[in-house]
Each structure stands twice: as structure tokens, then as C-alpha cells.
Design a protein around this motif. Structure first.
Motif: not given
Ligand code: GTQ
Length: 361
Positions: A78, A80, A99, A103, A114, A116, A122, A155, A157, A173, A175
Motif C-alpha cells: 500500500r 501511502v 490512523y 494512498q 490481503h 486484516h 477510503r 481487498h 485495489h 485511508d 483505519l
């Protein structure tokens, strides 16, 4: 304002040296005296280390584009630039619980699949035609769209463009990384395939859940909204109608929160999101809340006075309002549209959210 500062310095006790000696003797046993830190552990009111801050997109964009020459999205996983609170260096946090980062995905690039435990949102800031795939459904991104990656959902992108043009796309982003770190509850894994297999047509979840109706045989309620793209065109239209029909709230302007249509609650278990319109000429009253909040400016130039500091913001800028910091928003010259997010649903679940709408200007 600082509750610790209100306390007059206590006179040094007569037995200060004895106390110090005692503290040194208990330390090897992993013991500390509560009475030395009680006021900081249980503050009279929030005393966040976070500071207000503004990130100007015009300053960041060239640097972001420069990063594309340094590393591909695939190598970076990613790509970012993290928006780190200036008072929390090394934390990758914009508030204690949230966070945020910008991005970039260049034409033709792929950010590999990936998943998590951290939930992600977004908010599309610049460019159109990138996509994200969540649970086998793709959605094409347009500026102002609010898109969710639920906890543990695969997900990836990419950016293939739309309508025959393909351009760099940048999104904000958001999170719950610091929350997951706090709970030490994070897991993550990479997918076998770089790009996940698409199993449902684009727009399927919006058709099923995005029209104030839900499929009759759907009875599965999960922690995250079944809608994963809340398109800007629709949210913006609602605000435009309200602007025509109603007076703005004196503190918030016209402000709507995004919902999970199955529950009426926040679309994500850990992050609440809103969109608000400040009509031209709006001079808001001061309010504060215990949820430190990140704002992304969608349209217009305006002013945020945060804890007595004045920030002039414009389109695509990001700013952060720390917990309990007084906030006053104004839009002297033109209509302003702001997207915002915070840990509000968590504080509400805990029954600790406080907010105050002050009568002073
Ligand atoms: O897109 O999956 O900004 O995993 C930070 C961590 C984005 C993502 C971030 C992530 C992602």
C-alpha cells in the motif's frame, strides 16, 4: 484548560527524600505509587496529547506523485503517506485511536489482495476510475465516495480508469489501527492471488441494500454495513436538498451521518462517518466532543478554529480536531462540504461519548 495545570504545585513534603527512597525500593518489584500519578490517570477532563493540525493537499500532491517513482504500489503493498499527528511522532496515528493516510494508485497499478482485522474506510480525494474489490465485488471510485473495507475482508485495489481516461487516484485511508494495536488483536494475511476473483457484478450491494430496502431473505446482520460504497452523488444530493429546505444547525450546518441500513447505527463498528454542508456565510457556534475527529474537505474554502488556533482550509485538505478541543467552523465565501470520521461508535458502545454545544460564538 489543562487540568493538571490548574492544580497549584503541591509544597514539597517534609519526607520527600524518604518517599523517593521508598519508590526506588518498590520499583524492582514492578510496583509504582498511584498517588504520584492519580491526577494524570483519572483527569478532570480529557487531556489529549494530540494537537490540531492541517495537511494541505497542494503541498502533499507533488510529494505523493514523487513516491510513485520511488516504489510501485505492488512493492509497497500500500503506497501511502501517513498523516501523523505532529505531537505523536512514531505512532502512525492522527488521533490516539485513529490512523489516516493518503494512498496513491497510478494508472495500471495493482495493490495486491490481503486482509486484516483492522477495518478501513477510503474517502476519495483526487481522480476517478480506480477500483477496490471487497468480498468479490468491485466498485469504481469517484471523488467524494465513501468506501468501506470491513474487518477481515479480502481487498485489492487497482486503477484501470473509467470512460476511456485513466489518471492517478488518491484517497484518504481511515483505519482503526491504533485501536487494534491497543487491544493487541491484529491478524493479517496475504492472498494467494494478487487480484481477487470477481464473483458479483458491480453495484450489486448498493442495489440490494442502498435504496431503503433490503432483500427479504437476508437476515444476516454483521458488524459492518453491507453497503461498501456510499456514492458522493447521492449524499451530496441530500445535502443540496436540505440546504434549500431547512435552516442549518447553528453548530454543524447541514450534517448527516452515514448508517448501516440494517441497524441504523454506524456503518463500521469502530469508525463513525459524516458528511456536512456549511452554506456560504455560515459562521458556526463552538462545539466540542470526546471523539477526536478527522475532516477531509470536499468542496469550498473555509475556516476551522480549533482550540483557539485558526486553520484556513481548501478542497482536498485534511485536518484533525483533538478530543474535547473546541471547534468553530465557518464558510465566509462559499459553500463548504466536509467529510469526517472518528471513533464515535466505540465511545457510544462504552457509554462515554460526551459532547457540548456552547452558546458563545
Ligand atoms: O489499503 O489495505 O493506509 O492495510 C494502511 C494499511 C491502507 C489497505 C492503509 C492498509 C491499507
Amino acid at each position: 484548560m489543562n487540568p493538571t495545570a490548574q492544580k497549584p504545585a503541591a509544597p514539597a513534603p517534609a519526607n520527600a527524600a524518604e518517599r523517593r527512597d521508598y519508590y526506588e525500593r518498590i520499583r524492582p518489584l514492578s510496583l509504582t505509587p498511584l498517588w504520584e500519578s492519580l491526577h494524570a490517570l483519572v483527569p478532570r477532563e480529557p487531556a489529549t496529547p494530540c494537537v490540531p493540525a492541517l495537511w494541505r493537499y497542494d503541498e502533499i500532491r507533488p510529494l505523493l506523485m514523487e513516491s510513485a517513482a520511488l516504489i510501485t504500489a505492488e512493492e509497497a503493498v500500500r503506497r501511502v503517506l501517513v498523516l501523523e499527528n505532529p505531537a505523536l511522532p512514531g505512532s502512525s496515528s492522527i488521533t490516539q485511536s485513529i490512523y489516516a493516510g493518503l494512498q496513491l494508485i497510478m494508472p495500471g497499478e495493482v495493490a495486491p489482495s490481503h486482509r486484516h482485522v483492522q477495518s478501513a474506510l477510503r474517502f476519495i480525494v483526487d481522480g476517478k476510475g480506480a477500483y477496490t474489490t471487497v468480498g468479490g465485488e468491485r466498485t469504481t471510485m469517484y471523488p467524494g465516495d465513501f468506501i468501506i473495507t470491513p474487518s477481515w475482508a479480502w481487498h485489492d485495489h487497482g486503477n484501470e480508469g473509467v470512460g476511456g481516461t485513466v489518471e492517478p487516484v488518491v484517497w484518504l485511508d481511515g483505519l482503526d489501527i491504533p485501536m487494534l494495536r491497543f487491544f493487541d488483536a491484529g491478524f493479517a494475511e496475504n492472498d494467494d492471488a494478487k487480484v481477487q476473483h470477481v464473483v458479483r457484478p458491480e453495484g450489486n450491494s448498493l442495489a440490494r441494500f442502498g435504496h431503503n430496502m433490503v432483500p427479504v431473505r437476508h437476515d444476516h446482520v454483521s458488524a459492518t454495513s453491507p453497503i461498501f460504497n456510499y456514492p458522493y452523488v447521492r449524499s451530496r444530493e441530500a445535502l443540496a436538498l436540505l440546504q434549500k429546505q431547512e435552516a442549518p444547525d447553528a453548530w454543524l450546518g447541514h450534517k448527516l451521518r452515514y448508517i448501516n441500513p440494517l441497524t441504523g447505527g454506524a456503518p463500521m463498528p469502530t469508525i463513525g462517518t459524516q458528511l456536512q454542508l456549511l452554506p456560504k456565510g455560515f459562521a458556526g457556534k463552538t462545539h466540542r466532543a470526546t471523539d477526536g475527529t478527522v475532516y477531509s474537505v470536499v468542496e469550498g474554502r473555509g475556516i476551522a478554529e480549533i482550540a483557539g488556533r485558526r486553520f484556513e482550509f481548501g478542497p482536498r485538505d485534511t485536518f484533525v480536531v483533538p478530543s474535547w478541543a473546541p471547534l468553530r467552523l465557518s464558510a465566509p465565501g462559499e459553500d463548504v462540504v466536509l467529510f469526517s470520521f472518528s471513533d464515535r461508535p466505540v465511545q457510544q458502545a462504552m457509554g462515554i461519548l460526551r459532547e457540548a454545544f456552547l452558546d458563545e460564538a
